[in-house]
Design a protein around this motif. Structure first.
Motif, PDB file in Angstrom:
ATOM      1  N   LYS C  63      46.620  24.211  32.762  1.00  0.00           N
ATOM      2  CA  LYS C  63      47.491  23.685  31.703  1.00  0.00           C
ATOM      3  C   LYS C  63      46.665  23.187  30.516  1.00  0.00           C
ATOM      4  CE  LYS C  63      51.118  20.169  31.120  1.00  0.00           C
ATOM      5  NZ  LYS C  63      51.803  20.919  30.066  1.00  0.00           N
ATOM      6  N   ARG C  64      45.594  22.484  30.809  1.00  0.00           N
ATOM      7  CA  ARG C  64      44.766  21.952  29.716  1.00  0.00           C
ATOM      8  C   ARG C  64      44.083  23.063  28.930  1.00  0.00           C
ATOM      9  NH1 ARG C  64      40.907  17.221  31.091  1.00  0.00           N
ATOM     10  NH2 ARG C  64      40.724  17.349  28.811  1.00  0.00           N
ATOM     11  N   VAL C  65      43.639  24.090  29.636  1.00  0.00           N
ATOM     12  CA  VAL C  65      43.021  25.223  28.933  1.00  0.00           C
ATOM     13  C   VAL C  65      44.037  25.844  27.977  1.00  0.00           C
ATOM     14  CG1 VAL C  65      42.084  27.560  29.231  1.00  0.00           C
ATOM     15  CG2 VAL C  65      41.314  25.708  30.731  1.00  0.00           C
ATOM     16  N   GLY C  66      45.273  26.005  28.454  1.00  0.00           N
ATOM     17  CA  GLY C  66      46.311  26.569  27.591  1.00  0.00           C
ATOM     18  C   GLY C  66      46.563  25.703  26.361  1.00  0.00           C
ATOM     19  N   GLU C  67      46.533  24.400  26.555  1.00  0.00           N
ATOM     20  CA  GLU C  67      46.760  23.498  25.415  1.00  0.00           C
ATOM     21  C   GLU C  67      45.639  23.587  24.381  1.00  0.00           C
ATOM     22  OE1 GLU C  67      49.317  20.111  27.885  1.00  0.00           O
ATOM     23  OE2 GLU C  67      47.186  19.817  27.487  1.00  0.00           O
TER      24      GLU C  67
ATOM     25  N   LEU D   4      51.030  39.208  19.821  1.00  0.00           N
ATOM     26  CA  LEU D   4      49.986  38.702  20.714  1.00  0.00           C
ATOM     27  C   LEU D   4      49.885  39.555  21.970  1.00  0.00           C
ATOM     28  CD1 LEU D   4      50.523  34.878  20.174  1.00  0.00           C
ATOM     29  CD2 LEU D   4      48.585  36.241  19.387  1.00  0.00           C
ATOM     30  N   ALA D   5      51.046  40.029  22.460  1.00  0.00           N
ATOM     31  CA  ALA D   5      51.021  40.917  23.631  1.00  0.00           C
ATOM     32  C   ALA D   5      50.368  42.249  23.271  1.00  0.00           C
ATOM     33  CB  ALA D   5      52.439  41.136  24.155  1.00  0.00           C
ATOM     34  N   GLU D   6      50.584  42.691  22.046  1.00  0.00           N
ATOM     35  CA  GLU D   6      49.978  43.961  21.652  1.00  0.00           C
ATOM     36  C   GLU D   6      48.458  43.832  21.499  1.00  0.00           C
ATOM     37  OE1 GLU D   6      51.978  45.919  18.464  1.00  0.00           O
ATOM     38  OE2 GLU D   6      50.411  47.473  18.292  1.00  0.00           O
ATOM     39  N   ILE D   7      48.023  42.733  20.898  1.00  0.00           N
ATOM     40  CA  ILE D   7      46.573  42.496  20.788  1.00  0.00           C
ATOM     41  C   ILE D   7      45.965  42.415  22.197  1.00  0.00           C
ATOM     42  CG2 ILE D   7      44.788  40.867  19.994  1.00  0.00           C
ATOM     43  CD1 ILE D   7      46.849  40.021  17.782  1.00  0.00           C
ATOM     44  N   ARG D   8      46.659  41.688  23.062  1.00  0.00           N
ATOM     45  CA  ARG D   8      46.192  41.558  24.451  1.00  0.00           C
ATOM     46  C   ARG D   8      46.052  42.935  25.123  1.00  0.00           C
ATOM     47  NH1 ARG D   8      50.796  39.816  28.031  1.00  0.00           N
ATOM     48  NH2 ARG D   8      51.158  42.040  27.762  1.00  0.00           N
ATOM     49  N   ARG D  78      41.871  37.543  24.417  1.00  0.00           N
ATOM     50  CA  ARG D  78      41.230  38.102  25.606  1.00  0.00           C
ATOM     51  C   ARG D  78      41.021  37.015  26.662  1.00  0.00           C
ATOM     52  NH1 ARG D  78      41.033  41.649  29.228  1.00  0.00           N
ATOM     53  NH2 ARG D  78      39.034  41.866  30.272  1.00  0.00           N
ATOM     54  N   LEU D  79      40.592  35.842  26.228  1.00  0.00           N
ATOM     55  CA  LEU D  79      40.413  34.735  27.171  1.00  0.00           C
ATOM     56  C   LEU D  79      41.745  34.341  27.807  1.00  0.00           C
ATOM     57  CD1 LEU D  79      38.699  32.506  28.513  1.00  0.00           C
ATOM     58  CD2 LEU D  79      39.037  31.114  26.458  1.00  0.00           C
ATOM     59  N   ALA D  80      42.793  34.315  26.982  1.00  0.00           N
ATOM     60  CA  ALA D  80      44.110  33.984  27.528  1.00  0.00           C
ATOM     61  C   ALA D  80      44.504  34.992  28.609  1.00  0.00           C
ATOM     62  CB  ALA D  80      45.159  33.956  26.412  1.00  0.00           C
ATOM     63  N   ASP D  81      44.206  36.265  28.378  1.00  0.00           N
ATOM     64  CA  ASP D  81      44.534  37.294  29.355  1.00  0.00           C
ATOM     65  C   ASP D  81      43.778  37.049  30.660  1.00  0.00           C
ATOM     66  OD1 ASP D  81      45.708  39.577  30.404  1.00  0.00           O
ATOM     67  OD2 ASP D  81      44.322  40.965  29.430  1.00  0.00           O
ATOM     68  N   VAL D  82      42.473  36.813  30.534  1.00  0.00           N
ATOM     69  CA  VAL D  82      41.643  36.571  31.720  1.00  0.00           C
ATOM     70  C   VAL D  82      42.113  35.311  32.460  1.00  0.00           C
ATOM     71  CG1 VAL D  82      39.302  35.871  32.415  1.00  0.00           C
ATOM     72  CG2 VAL D  82      39.621  37.786  30.825  1.00  0.00           C
ATOM     73  N   MET D  83      42.554  34.332  31.699  1.00  0.00           N
ATOM     74  CA  MET D  83      42.988  33.055  32.278  1.00  0.00           C
ATOM     75  C   MET D  83      44.453  33.066  32.702  1.00  0.00           C
ATOM     76  SD  MET D  83      40.427  31.070  32.369  1.00  0.00           S
ATOM     77  CE  MET D  83      41.391  29.598  32.769  1.00  0.00           C
ATOM     78  N   GLU D  84      45.130  34.194  32.516  1.00  0.00           N
ATOM     79  CA  GLU D  84      46.550  34.293  32.874  1.00  0.00           C
ATOM     80  C   GLU D  84      47.374  33.225  32.165  1.00  0.00           C
ATOM     81  OE1 GLU D  84      46.800  34.445  37.152  1.00  0.00           O
ATOM     82  OE2 GLU D  84      45.065  35.788  37.256  1.00  0.00           O
ATOM     83  N   ILE D  85      47.084  33.090  30.882  1.00  0.00           N
ATOM     84  CA  ILE D  85      47.815  32.133  30.048  1.00  0.00           C
ATOM     85  C   ILE D  85      48.668  32.910  29.055  1.00  0.00           C
ATOM     86  CG2 ILE D  85      47.483  30.561  28.080  1.00  0.00           C
ATOM     87  CD1 ILE D  85      45.103  29.378  29.700  1.00  0.00           C
ATOM     88  N   ASP D  86      49.919  32.502  28.917  1.00  0.00           N
ATOM     89  CA  ASP D  86      50.791  33.089  27.894  1.00  0.00           C
ATOM     90  C   ASP D  86      50.534  32.305  26.605  1.00  0.00           C
ATOM     91  OD1 ASP D  86      52.979  33.559  26.124  1.00  0.00           O
ATOM     92  OD2 ASP D  86      54.113  34.364  27.812  1.00  0.00           O
ATOM     93  N   LEU D  87      49.720  32.884  25.748  1.00  0.00           N
ATOM     94  CA  LEU D  87      49.254  32.147  24.574  1.00  0.00           C
ATOM     95  C   LEU D  87      50.402  31.808  23.614  1.00  0.00           C
ATOM     96  CD1 LEU D  87      46.809  30.959  23.121  1.00  0.00           C
ATOM     97  CD2 LEU D  87      46.348  33.208  22.143  1.00  0.00           C
ATOM     98  N   PHE D  92      53.820  27.675  21.208  1.00  0.00           N
ATOM     99  CA  PHE D  92      55.112  27.101  20.797  1.00  0.00           C
ATOM    100  C   PHE D  92      55.361  25.759  21.495  1.00  0.00           C
ATOM    101  CE2 PHE D  92      55.902  31.631  19.602  1.00  0.00           C
ATOM    102  CZ  PHE D  92      56.016  31.403  18.238  1.00  0.00           C
ATOM    103  N   SER D  93      54.900  25.638  22.726  1.00  0.00           N
ATOM    104  CA  SER D  93      55.018  24.343  23.410  1.00  0.00           C
ATOM    105  C   SER D  93      54.192  23.279  22.691  1.00  0.00           C
ATOM    106  CB  SER D  93      54.519  24.446  24.854  1.00  0.00           C
ATOM    107  OG  SER D  93      55.362  25.285  25.606  1.00  0.00           O
TER     108      SER D  93
END
Lengths: 115, 115, 115, 115
Positions: C63-67, D4-8, D78-87, D92-93
């Motif tokens: 969660k923190r990484v995402g933030e 963002l999904a397309e870049i990913r 790319r990091l978000a993809d590796v980390m399984e984070i929905d950037l 937005f959160s």
């Protein structure tokens, strides 16, 4: 003893007695430097550029800037130790190199912009 | 003379003779540090973590790492000068502070993770 | 609306209603990005490289990484707005450029090391 | 498809076809982001703060700023993809969180300084 060697030796002992050598591979230390530079950047980011120096050379902010700069130097010296680099030698060599690279007459008042 | 004071004095003269004081406000210098840390990071980014030290302690890469680290130190010392910070004092104070903050017995082998 | 344009518009409104445009000159925003990258680096710095992904894809750390990544994107989009840069266009152009720069056959399994 | 999904997806394919997944562990990608932020910082470091925007929104510098920002976004995605984070979700959160954290009335014209 020279300052950089003393910082190096203190950090070396600090690290060994805590069994933290395993954390101090080069990539981790570069990330640690990045983290500390980030903290330094946060102290300055919203200050008006032309007043940043005067606002930050006194009081609580001055102290915090010094602490963050110390953190950067500590990790930099630690990385040099791990990398078997003589940071003082490297720095004095670099100072000579930039003096040659940017002749004073040619760069008088001009930013050292890379091509 | 102490090393950090000598680096400071050389950079002060280097800057003055080129009329570059106007570029060295704190925010610009923090950006310069950021730039140099970025160059250091680029040297390590794709090296396998467990082999980064051995790969980078010899040859051409070793020399480049030393040069980038020198650049960081030069701008760090320059920023300290502009900020009227005694970097050696700040660093030795910080070394004492972290020794107290992370008691060896308590943090034996454990990463200094911030809460 | 496209995501990047939506983030841009929300940040533009967020900034305007707080009268924060005056803080968002380019150098300040680059420092803000530096600060957020530093916070991201701190989350990873002491994790073992080979276990960083698994350790950080679950739980509180995830969660923190995402933030922190969101913070970087927010300031990056804000800087693009201030700089009148179409970040999506620039990114798709860059994706094409690196595909040409690093031919798959030639760089198979080899790090994209700059000369 | 969302940007963002397309870049990913493009980066995922770009990486796979070159067999570069092995380079993209989180710590390496954070170092890559650090490197690109450093390049961005270098473009701005010596510009006068009050003229940085106007100097850098035209010409060659404008193009280079866009390229460096694209590099940052590419590695961030790319990091978000590796980390399984929905950037996009994370961003937005975060936008909602900062709207609550800094009430417009309370922070009118005041920098969001962390205590």
């Amino acid at each position: 003893m020279d300052e950089l060697a003393e910082i190096r030796d203190r950090m070396r002992a600090f690290t060994r007695v805590r069994d933290w050598e395993k954390f101090h591979d080069p990539k981790s230390l570069v990330l640690a430097i990045t983290g500390e530079v980030g903290e330094l950047a946060e102290l300055f980011q919203w200050l008006p550029a032309e007043r940043a120096q005067s606002l930050a050379t006194t009081g609580k902010l001055h102290k915090r800037v010094g602490e963050e700069m110390a953190d950067i130097l500590i990790y930099l010296v630690r990385l040099a130790d791990v990398m078997e680099i003589d940071l003082a030698d490297a720095t004095f060599s670099k100072l000579e190199a930039i003096s040659r690279k940017f002749p004073a007459a040619e760069y008088q008042g001009l930013a050292p912009v890379k091509d």
